[in-house]
Each structure stands twice: as C-alpha cells, then as structure tokens.
Design an enzyme around this catalytic site. Structure first.
Site, PDB file in Angstrom:
ATOM      1  N   PHE A   1      28.697  38.560  41.137  1.00  0.00           N
ATOM      2  CA  PHE A   1      29.636  38.194  40.085  1.00  0.00           C
ATOM      3  C   PHE A   1      30.680  37.157  40.495  1.00  0.00           C
ATOM      4  CE2 PHE A   1      28.560  42.760  40.087  1.00  0.00           C
ATOM      5  CZ  PHE A   1      27.595  42.717  39.094  1.00  0.00           C
ATOM      6  N   CYS A   2      30.297  36.240  41.378  1.00  0.00           N
ATOM      7  CA  CYS A   2      31.234  35.220  41.868  1.00  0.00           C
ATOM      8  C   CYS A   2      32.530  35.874  42.365  1.00  0.00           C
ATOM      9  CB  CYS A   2      31.537  34.198  40.786  1.00  0.00           C
ATOM     10  SG  CYS A   2      30.123  33.179  40.329  1.00  0.00           S
ATOM     11  N   ALA A   3      32.370  36.994  43.058  1.00  0.00           N
ATOM     12  CA  ALA A   3      33.510  37.712  43.629  1.00  0.00           C
ATOM     13  C   ALA A   3      33.064  38.333  44.946  1.00  0.00           C
ATOM     14  CB  ALA A   3      34.017  38.777  42.659  1.00  0.00           C
TER      15      ALA A   3
ATOM     16  N   GLN B   1      25.429  33.518  43.690  1.00  0.00           N
ATOM     17  CA  GLN B   1      26.830  33.464  43.295  1.00  0.00           C
ATOM     18  C   GLN B   1      27.172  34.550  42.294  1.00  0.00           C
ATOM     19  OE1 GLN B   1      29.484  31.545  44.241  1.00  0.00           O
ATOM     20  NE2 GLN B   1      28.263  30.719  45.890  1.00  0.00           N
TER      21      GLN B   1
END
Length: 468
Positions: A385-387, A467
């Site tokens: 989750f781009c985290a 990503q």
C-alpha cells in the site's frame, strides 16, 4: 458460489438494527452494476472494495462531465466563447474546493495531478534562507510514500509511531521541542488501516513550537468533512480520483506566502509574468505552479464531486460507512485464522474511515486477492500500500489485504467478501493459481475482457506490485 450472510451475523434483528444503514448505497456511482466473469463460469455483480485506491465516479459527476465536455477549450488566454466558459468553470472550481475544506479567504488553491504531486510541490516551497532550508520537516513512519519521499530531499526528521496514539503524540512533542522544525507532515487517516489522526490537536502542537502543518487528506477527504480554518491547518492535499471524480487531478490548499516564494513546480507557459532569453520573472498565486495547459476537466469534476459530498447528510453518511465497517470487522474477527490489523492500541473503533486491513493465515495476500476476484467477483487491494515502513513495523513485510468502501458501497459487498474468506478457510482454493509477471492469477484462465480492452485476465505484462 454463495453470497449469503455468514452464519455468525445472520440474525435478522441485528441486520435491521445496527447494519440497516448499509443495506443500500448512499449515492449512485458509475459502474455499480458491472458484471464480473467468474473463473468457474457465470457472472456476478462486481463487489468493488478498492475505493481506497481509486473510487468510482459519482453518477452526478459523470453527468456533469458530459454537460461541460462540449465546451472544453483552452483557459485564461482564449477570447473565444468556449474558452471563456472553460476559464470560468476552472477558476470557479477553486472557490468550490476552498469552500469544501473550510479554507481561509486568502488560501491558495493549486490544482495538481494528485496528492503526491501536491506534496512534492510543497516540498519545493519550504522557506529558504541563504540557500539553506530554515527548518526540518518532521513526519511519522506510518505515512504513505506520497507524504514520506518528498521530504527526504530536504532536511528532515522521522518519528517511529508508538503502540498508542497518545505515546506517539508525546514523541512528536519531544521532537518539536528540540526546535528547528518548520513543517509537521501527517496523514489525516491511514491508507492502510483507516485510523484517523487528530489533526486539530496536531496542528495546535505544531504551532506551539513555531512549525506549520500539512495534512495528507487523500483518504480523509472522501470520508469526513474537513475545516482547515477551524482546525488551523496550514496546508491540505487530496486527490480527485479518491473523491469520486474521474481523471488525474489533485489539489493543494493553504497559506500563500510559502507558495508564492517557492520554486515553481512546473516551469512553462502560464507560470511567468515575463520570460526573457536569459531569465524569467515568475508569477505569484496558483499560476506560479500550474505551468502548461491545466487539467480543466479534472479540476471541474473534482469540484463537482466535493459539492455532492458536501450535500450529504453527515449523520446518514457516517452511519452508512460505520455500519459496513463494523459488519466487516466483526465478521473477519470471527473467522479462524484471520487477523485484522491496526496501528494504535488506543484507536477509537467508532472513529475510523472505510478502510480495513487484514491477513489470512497460511495464504499470501496476493493469492487471496486473486482468489476473491476470480471465484467470488470481489475486488480489493493487496500488497504494501505504498507504506513500506509501516507494513514492516506491523510485521507484514510481504504485504496484507485491504478492503475499502464508500458512498456507493452496500452491505452485500462485504457479505460476499466474508463468505469468500469463510469458504477459503473451510475448503481451500477452488482453482489452481500461478504467479505471472509478479502477480497471482488463475491458471488456464479463459475469461475475456470487453472487446475494446487490450488484454485478457491472466496474461503477462502487468508489473509486479511492489509499491502498492
């Protein structure tokens, strides 16, 4: 396949009570009746539980687009009839968006490509003295990469979130008290777990130590009304594609002094007051950062979407979302081997947006997502989750699953998700799956896309989802 309510929540009285508000969509969205082909044959209405990535366009917004599309033309410098209308629509969109978030009268409203673009723009506008930034940017490790990576190119400091929100705020206070922080960058709501941060309290904390605050509201704005003047927020960024509008359009709203003095975000036509062969005089105001032809239709549909959301009855809006979230979380927790994840132990379960993160013991998240899509017609998100820092800290370095929903969702969407997970735990996969181009896909998949779409499911070509 089954779409029945899972056994643990079949009590009719329960559904008529706590969950009644979720029985039907709160607002009409395009694509709500798409029929998804199942790998085992037949079709079922697509259950879209991936609103957190890109939400479907509101039907009202789609109709508005068709209304204004014939008048689409260049803006600002066109004398023609269509250009004058397009310019009026584009500039009026600024006022609509400013009003939506309770902006101050002098707040700049700059249209961008998305939230990532907005925060990168702000990173180029941090105050500079004698070629050095006058302070650091402070941020948490729970941020989406959009609110993490732009600050790594300027003086910065990060804080690892604690197990509780209260302890995390205490850590932020400690870092701010050391001085030399010009900007506190925080998310309004986690894109991973849906937990909401107290932005008014964080704004007061930043200001107490002479810093400003920017809020990444990409996830918060589609789920809660925001008032940046009342909360004393300096800068706010969000995206149209998460707020039920089509096209790639985002916005940055906030105090104009840094923006008027900052590095122009995109050097080009419209961003200057005078250009010379050996130099330039840059414009101030939004034009300084909106070089080139702007995304007129994106800005207009974003503004129209905010009007629709602003017109919702807050009580009904929140009850609808809370009912779906409660039903899903309670259902997941009753399934053996399923874990629901959260960042803070002291998060208020009744004050979270329509985002739920979970994992299924013994199964890769990507495989579960592929199974739910192919065998149950449910679409959700898997990965990191781009985290990445947050997922690593949660003990999920290879990723997890995220179900997200909004005003176009209905209880049946999460009922089908729960039924699919129960079936997976009870009977296992109903089809063979393979990894193709980094993604799990059904083996020997003969389903087809609509004839106008370029590829069919299960074919190579998709980039590995490292990503998201």
């Amino acid at each position: 396949m089954t779409t029945a309510i899972i056994s643990s929540t079949t009590d009719a009285g329960v559904l008529d009570g706590r969950f009644a508000a979720a029985g039907r969509p709160l607002a009409a969205v395009t694509g709500a009746e798409i029929q998804a082909p199942l790998i085992q044959g037949g079709h079922v209405r697509y259950a879209n539980l991936d609103y957190g990535a890109s939400a479907p366009a509101l039907s009202v917004v789609s109709a508005y687009l068709n209304e204004i599309l014939p008048y689409y033309a260049s803006v600002h410098r066109g004398a023609g009839y269509a250009s004058q209308i397009s310019t009026s629509v584009y500039e009026n969109s600024r006022s609509i968006v400013r009003e939506f978030v309770g902006g101050r009268a002098d707040d700049a409203v700059i249209f961008t490509r998305n939230t990532t673009d907005s925060l990168n723009l702000l990173a180029g506008c941090l105050p500079v003295k004698d070629h050095h930034h006058t302070g650091e940017v402070l941020y948490l490790d729970i941020e989406h990469h959009a609110n993490l990576l732009p600050w790594q190119g300027v003086p910065h400091r990060s804080v690892v979130a604690s197990e509780t929100l209260e302890a995390t705020i205490s850590s932020l206070r400690t870092e701010l008290s050391h001085g030399d922080v010009s900007l506190l960058a925080v998310t309004g709501a986690s894109n991973v777990t849906g937990e909401i941060l107290p932005i008014r309290r964080l704004a007061a904390l930043a200001h107490e130590y002479g810093a400003r605050i920017v809020v990444d509201a990409a996830q918060l704005a589609p789920h809660r009304r925001i008032n940046i003047a009342a909360d004393d927020v300096d800068y706010l960024a969000f995206s149209g594609h998460k707020l039920y509008a089509p096209f790639g359009a985002g916005v940055l709203i906030g105090r104009p002094d840094w923006l008027d003095a900052g590095t122009p975000h995109l050097a080009g036509g419209g961003a200057v007051s005078e250009a010379r062969l050996d130099g330039v005089s840059w414009a101030t105001g939004p034009a300084r950062h909106e070089g080139g032809s702007p995304n007129v239709l994106g800005a207009a549909t974003l503004a129209r979407a905010t009007q629709v959301i602003a017109a919702l009855d807050p009580q009904h809006w929140h009850a609808h979302e809370a009912a779906i979230r409660s039903f899903l979380v309670e259902g997941l927790r009753k399934i053996d081997g399923v874990t629901v994840h959260q960042i803070f132990e002291d998060s208020d379960p009744d004050d979270a947006i329509g985002v739920v993160n979970f994992s299924v013991e013994g199964y890769d998240a990507g495989l579960v997502a592929a199974y739910l899509s192919a065998e149950h017609g449910v679409g959700l998100r898997d990965g990191r989750f781009c985290a990445h820092p947050l997922l690593k800290r949660l003990g999920l370095p290879s990723g997890s699953l995220r179900a997200s929903f909004g005003v176009g969702s209905r209880l049946e969407d999460v009922q089908r998700l729960l039924a699919g997970i129960e079936e997976l735990r009870r009977s296992g996969l109903g089809w063979d799956y393979v990894v193709d181009a980094g993604r799990w896909v059904p083996a020997n998949d003969t389903r087809t896309y609509p004839e106008w779409a370029p590829n069919t499911p299960g074919t190579a070509g998709a980039a590995p989802c490292t990503q998201d």
